[in-house]
Design an enzyme around this catalytic site. Sequence first.
Site, PDB file in Angstrom:
ATOM      1  N   PHE A 153       0.811  -1.208   0.000  1.00 27.26           N
ATOM      2  CA  PHE A 153       0.000   0.000   0.000  1.00 27.26           C
ATOM      3  C   PHE A 153       0.852   1.269   0.000  1.00 27.26           C
ATOM      4  O   PHE A 153       1.822   1.380   0.752  1.00 27.26           O
ATOM      5  CB  PHE A 153      -0.886   0.056   1.251  1.00 27.26           C
ATOM      6  CG  PHE A 153      -1.903  -1.045   1.337  1.00 27.26           C
ATOM      7  CD1 PHE A 153      -3.146  -0.913   0.743  1.00 27.26           C
ATOM      8  CD2 PHE A 153      -1.606  -2.212   2.018  1.00 27.26           C
ATOM      9  CE1 PHE A 153      -4.081  -1.933   0.819  1.00 27.26           C
ATOM     10  CE2 PHE A 153      -2.541  -3.239   2.102  1.00 27.26           C
ATOM     11  CZ  PHE A 153      -3.779  -3.100   1.510  1.00 27.26           C
ATOM     12  N   ASP A 154       0.442   2.194  -0.828  1.00 26.31           N
ATOM     13  CA  ASP A 154       0.910   3.569  -0.710  1.00 26.31           C
ATOM     14  C   ASP A 154       0.237   4.145   0.538  1.00 26.31           C
ATOM     15  O   ASP A 154      -0.745   3.585   1.038  1.00 26.31           O
ATOM     16  CB  ASP A 154       0.500   4.330  -1.977  1.00 26.31           C
ATOM     17  CG  ASP A 154       0.784   5.813  -1.889  1.00 26.31           C
ATOM     18  OD1 ASP A 154       1.915   6.174  -1.529  1.00 26.31           O
ATOM     19  OD2 ASP A 154      -0.126   6.603  -2.187  1.00 26.31           O
ATOM     20  N   LEU A 155       0.708   5.276   1.022  1.00 30.89           N
ATOM     21  CA  LEU A 155       0.125   5.881   2.218  1.00 30.89           C
ATOM     22  C   LEU A 155      -0.665   7.147   1.889  1.00 30.89           C
ATOM     23  O   LEU A 155      -1.890   7.171   1.984  1.00 30.89           O
ATOM     24  CB  LEU A 155       1.227   6.196   3.235  1.00 30.89           C
ATOM     25  CG  LEU A 155       0.788   6.836   4.554  1.00 30.89           C
ATOM     26  CD1 LEU A 155      -0.244   5.980   5.274  1.00 30.89           C
ATOM     27  CD2 LEU A 155       2.000   7.075   5.455  1.00 30.89           C
TER      28      LEU A 155
END
Length: 214
Positions: A7-9
Amino acid sequence: MYDTVLFDLDGTLSDTFEGITNSVAHALKKFNIDVADKRVLTPFIGPPLYESFMVYYGFSKADALKAVEYYREYYADKGIFECFLYDGVAETLRTLYTCGKRLVLATSKPEVFAERILQKFDLAQFFCFVAGATLDSARVAKGDVIKYALESCGAENLKRCLMVGDRKHDIAGAKANGLSSAGVLYGYGGEDELRQAGADYILHNFSQLLEITA
């Protein structure tokens, strides 16, 4: 189909508009640049910061790296907490974790900041590894972060790994590492950007992950 999900944040798990744009404005002020409307700073959300200072304000690399230092003056104490989770994020991560998925954070934000944000929202418990940029910018490109994340968490079957993000950099980074990718529309990239980058899936809401990772 997928047992490891990266996941990107910013723009994917959390809306960080206020914290990031306030921090960028603080940095620009050091160069005598005033920003009347912080919405013009939205493109800074997601890509490596020093690149954005060069692209959008014509900074040299040296000035861009100095701007990142000024950015962190504000961000480290205030900006980091000027954010909130998108709808359904905590519940969906909990479900994925309970179902036995291996969850990994892969962000261009420095690891030390990313870890604090996960702790703030009580999400750290769901992640087996947090991969981020280094403070000295030695590792900052999304492709490099993803590679580091995969190596560190021991992912071997890349066909069963999925990268989730909101910008073209997330999709390109996934492709560079041989991963499938999903782009979320509620972030800062938009559908055209994500489709042109070649996202394998387009998600209108975060909970749709439960369908494509089953």
